[in-house]
Design an enzyme around this catalytic site. Structure first.
Site, short mmCIF file in Angstrom:
data_model
loop_
_atom_site.label_atom_id
_atom_site.label_comp_id
_atom_site.label_asym_id
_atom_site.label_seq_id
_atom_site.Cartn_x
_atom_site.Cartn_y
_atom_site.Cartn_z
CG ASP A 14 -1.75 -1.24 1.37
OD1 ASP A 14 -2.12 -1.82 0.34
OD2 ASP A 14 -2.03 -1.66 2.51
CD GLU A 193 -8.96 -2.55 -1.51
OE1 GLU A 193 -9.46 -2.48 -0.36
OE2 GLU A 193 -8.23 -3.49 -1.87
#
Length: 440
Positions: A14, A193
């Site tokens: 991430d 997302e």
């Protein structure tokens, strides 16, 4: 540094890259090898000089939701896992935005980009805000400080939303600023997302993960509040590789643009390691899709230096990279038909030699087989040599055809059994690959 660009033992998925001063910082989640869940309770920060991307410095832990042997918890209201942070600079301070699973997210501040970060508060929302804001979770927050000083936060899981943050405190949502579905869930957007905003010139970019999310896609607008236009895919970590969720962003470092993302190890989607590829932003604002490579920040690899197996960017047929310990990585579960690929090597321009030597370090698995070395395409590329695989651990040697120029390299594996009894050995593991090198 080649991919993955951080040390073997570090799992930072991430990744949000940010350049502050003359260093690039990577803020991300923190996975554990072989874990049965995403992320843990700690955030870590790594950085490198923008002129020396081959040497990364670990600044240690920057924020915690659980106490450990060296730190107290920073969040007295929860001890849940930390996901997908972002950090921005405003008026000489550095602000960390974090999503905490099933709990109120928060904002923290530091005088230094590496932290550690001290809690300001949970997100503050106005009375009567939309239900999605009242939860104050702000899933996967990505933050944009615009040129005029206004601050925007982009979030979402299964649906996207944004709001404007009051710049005086960097934690309070301005009433009336909430906007749902900033990126639609309908195609072609297919939002899932991982919102990450960037501004390039006068164009606003949102990088995100779509449904079936091994990709990072992007959309653009001429306003931070949209509407956004779908533009395409930047990178896909599931092309000829065990894919999984993806999350990352773009960053310009010393005049070169990159896409930061992650890819899977340990035969799970929960042990993710940071990777990076060079990209180009064209005059019309588009970003041509790039392939996943072994290069990282390098422009080519040297075949005459030992290549660890975990630099593989192609893994097909069921093989995968796994962590044996904090130092050793191997490609395991190699069976007949598996392909392991590396992109790209510069073999140089030596035309005097007709052959060169190849050495590979393998762990035997009690079976026999064959390893073919193929250039550029595993199905129709040039075969430059082969090695026999035995049942025991071995360092294999073979004379192969000398190569010049820049090429991708593939290992194609075949079993060593033939005839009627060969059927009884189908699917057996042939070996595990630790690494290899070419020499003349």
């Amino acid at each position: 540094m080649p991919n993955p660009y951080l040390p073997n033992w570090e799992y930072i998925p991430d990744g949000e890259p940010r350049v502050f001063g003359d260093r690039v910082y990577v803020y991300g989640s923190h996975d554990l090898a072989g874990s049965d869940r995403f992320c843990d309770y700690t955030l870590k920060v790594w950085s490198a000089d923008i002129h020396d991307l081959n040497n990364w410095t670990c600044h240690g832990d920057s924020f915690h939701t659980r106490a450990d042997r060296d730190h107290d918890s920073d969040t007295p209201w929860t001890d849940r896992e930390l996901y997908a942070p972002d950090v921005v600079e405003k008026d000489g301070k550095y602000y960390l935005y974090a999503y905490i699973v099933g709990s109120e997210g928060c904002v923290a501040v530091s005088d230094r980009p590496e932290g550690p970060f001290k809690l300001i508060s949970t997100y503050r929302v106005p009375e009567g805000a939309a239900p999605i804001l009242e939860e104050r979770q702000f899933i996967d927050p990505g933050v944009l400080v615009d040129d005029d000083g206004r601050v925007y936060i982009y979030c979402g899981y299964l649906s996207s939303y944004m709001a404007e943050i009051r710049p005086e405190n960097m934690a309070e949502v301005i009433p009336g600023s909430f906007r749902p579905d900033i990126l639609p869930v309908e195609e072609p957007f297919g939002f899932f997302e991982a919102c990450s905003p960037r501004k390039v010139g006068e164009t606003y970019y949102l990088i995100y993960s779509p449904k079936m999310g091994s990709r990072l896609d992007y959309a653009t607008s001429d306003s931070p509040v949209g509407p956004f236009t779908y533009r395409g895919t930047i990178v896909d970590n599931g092309v000829d590789y065990p894919g999984g969720n993806n999350h990352g962003s773009i960053c310009e470092i010393d005049g070169q643009w990159y896409i930061f993302y992650h890819r899977m190890t340990n035969n799970t989607v929960m042990s993710r390691r940071g990777c990076v590829e060079r990209i180009e932003i064209l005059p019309d604002g588009s970003i041509p899709q790039v392939e996943m490579t072994s290069l990282g920040f390098d422009q080519s690899l040297s075949p005459y230096r030992f290549t660890p197996a975990d630099l593989a960017c192609v893994l097909t047929g069921g093989c995968f990279i796994t962590e044996k310990n904090a130092i050793d990585r191997a490609v395991v579960q190699i069976t007949s038909g598996c392909v392991i690929g590396f992109k790209y090597y510069d073999f140089g321009v030596d035309y005097s030699s007709k052959t060169m030597d190849f050495t590979a370090k393998l762990r035997g698995c009690g079976n026999k087989g064959n390893l073919k070395l193929v250039l550029d395409d595993p199905e129709c590329g040039e075969v430059i040599g082969s090695c026999s695989i035995g049942p025991d651990d071995a360092v294999l040697h073979a004379a192969v055809k000398a190569v010049t120029g820049r090429h991708s390299l593939f290992f194609v594996f075949e079993d060593g059994y033939s005839g009627y009894f060969g059927q009884f050995f189908e699917g057996r593991t042939l070996c595990e690959l630790e690494g290899f090198v070419f020499h003349k």
